[in-house]
Design an enzyme around this catalytic site. Structure first.
Site: not given
Ligand code: GDP
Ligand code: MN
Length: 374
Positions: A102, A186
């Site tokens: 992530y 993101e």
């Protein structure tokens, strides 16, 4: 404003963040297996382009070969996922996953800086990661010399030097692109392939809605309300275009802000808002409703009046006038209290128009009717 995955990936590519090669398919496009030759692969991933973040778990991500591509693409294009109709697919090469990470940059107003968040336990939501692997989250303010600290923490988590070097480079790019009115960028998952390469398999890019005038290419949604701010100004009304579905009218900036917060609190999204100011008469109220309703994404109307200088009977007359002369095609929820409320409420009753005294109840009703009238 959240960009679609493929729009975000296009920005990544521009900033040299590696992304899988892919193509957009719209409803009605020819579905042909030629796409495998175009992309030079034998396996593809079909990804529904909807504004919902858990597509993997809700059937919005499918893996296909030449044999089942057409059938699966058709079925995905006919689906509704979490209330969103799938009208567009992003089709890309399938990666060989070794690990899912992530990585994101967010604008932190409290820290007055961009924050970098990384986790070696990616693929699932950051909320889930924070719950299950809080120890695996690295959070660093992007201030002078952040690279060194970030690299060291990644090495401590067991990542190889080669991966870390690449990760720092990608983070720098993400930081760079964030400076272009991006509130959140993101990559989840950032994939480490079996070939030891880092590739952004997903994107979530949120643009600052207030800066959209600088990003014309993403304005399709906002375009629907183009020109309304000017039109309102001429009539001495303050109109602001937003991108939700509930049209908001109120008297006074503070009260309007309060209505927006209340809507947000109950999960609603304002399509726009209009402040009629203090002391508006019936005609002004009617004008206000006309303007707000011109925005086609406005699926319900929320009128929030707390009369002070503004008199409830004038507002009520304006509403009645709008209903009779303009015709209101979306459900309307009115909260009407304050100066001359008895007279105002009587006018509403005479004309069979429902009203509320409680703002929260009215806000909830408006959100519900916006959902139902879609
Ligand atoms: P989201 O669920 O909406 O966030 O969609 P993602 O694009 O993040 O995909 C969800 C999951 O599907 C990922 O976490 C991966 O596990 C898997 N996935 C996505 N793309 C690929 C791919 O190219 N190859 C493989 N093997 N899995 C993928
Ligand atoms: Mn994802």
């Amino acid at each position: 404003m959240d960009l679609k995955e493929h729009q975000g990936k296009k920005i990544f590519k521009k900033y040299e963040i590696p992304v899988p090669s892919g193509k957009v398919i719209n409803q009605g496009d020819d579905l042909t297996v030629k796409i495998f030759e175009e992309l030079g692969v034998d396996e593809l991933v079909l990804k529904a382009q909807i504004p919902f973040g858990k597509r993997g778990k809700s059937g919005g991500i499918l893996f296909v070969t030449r044999e089942d591509f057409v059938e699966k693409a058709k079925s995905l294009l006919n689906k509704t996922i979490q209330g969103f109709k799938v009208e567009q697919l992003w089709v890309e090469e399938k990666l060989d996953i070794e690990k899912e990470y992530y990585l994101s940059t967010t604008l932190s107003r409290t820290d007055k800086s961009y924050m970098l968040v990384f986790s070696s336990a990616g693929g699932v939501d950051i909320e889930e990661i924070s719950e299950q692997h809080p120890d695996k989250i690295i959070k660093i303010a992007l201030k002078a010399d952040w690279q060194k600290q970030f690299a060291q923490e990644c090495l401590d988590q067991g990542l190889s030097q080669k991966v870390v070097t690449h990760l720092v480079k990608i983070s720098e790019k993400l930081h760079q692109l964030s400076r272009n009115d991006v509130m959140l960028a993101e990559i989840n998952p950032l994939i480490l392939t079996k070939q030891n390469k880092l590739i952004a398999a997903d994107s979530k890019v949120t643009l600052d809605a207030n800066a959209l005038f600088r990003h014309k290419e993403y304005q399709e949604k906002v375009k629907s309300g183009d020109g309304l701010e000017e039109e309102a100004k001429v009539k001495d009304l303050a109109y602001v275009q937003l991108d939700g579905d509930v049209g908001v009218i109120g008297n006074g900036a503070g009260l309007v802000m309060c209505a927006l917060d209340t809507l947000a609190h109950f999960g609603g999204q304002p399509a726009n808002f209009l402040d009629i100011g203090g002391g508006a008469d019936a005609d002004k109220m009617t004008e206000a409703m006309k303007i707000v309703l011109k925005n086609p994404s406005c699926k319900a109307l929320f009128i929030n009046i707390f009369g002070g200088i503004t008199k409830c009977d004038e507002v009520a007359k304006g509403i009645v006038q709008a209903v009779k002369k303009v015709g209101i095609k979306v459900p309307m929820t009115v909260r009407l209290v304050g100066t001359n409320e008895k007279q105002g409420q009587a006018i509403m009753e005479q004309n069979n128009i429902e009203y509320y005294q409680d703002m929260e109840i009215a806000a909830k009703k408006a959100i519900k009717s916006a959902k139902e009238s879609k």
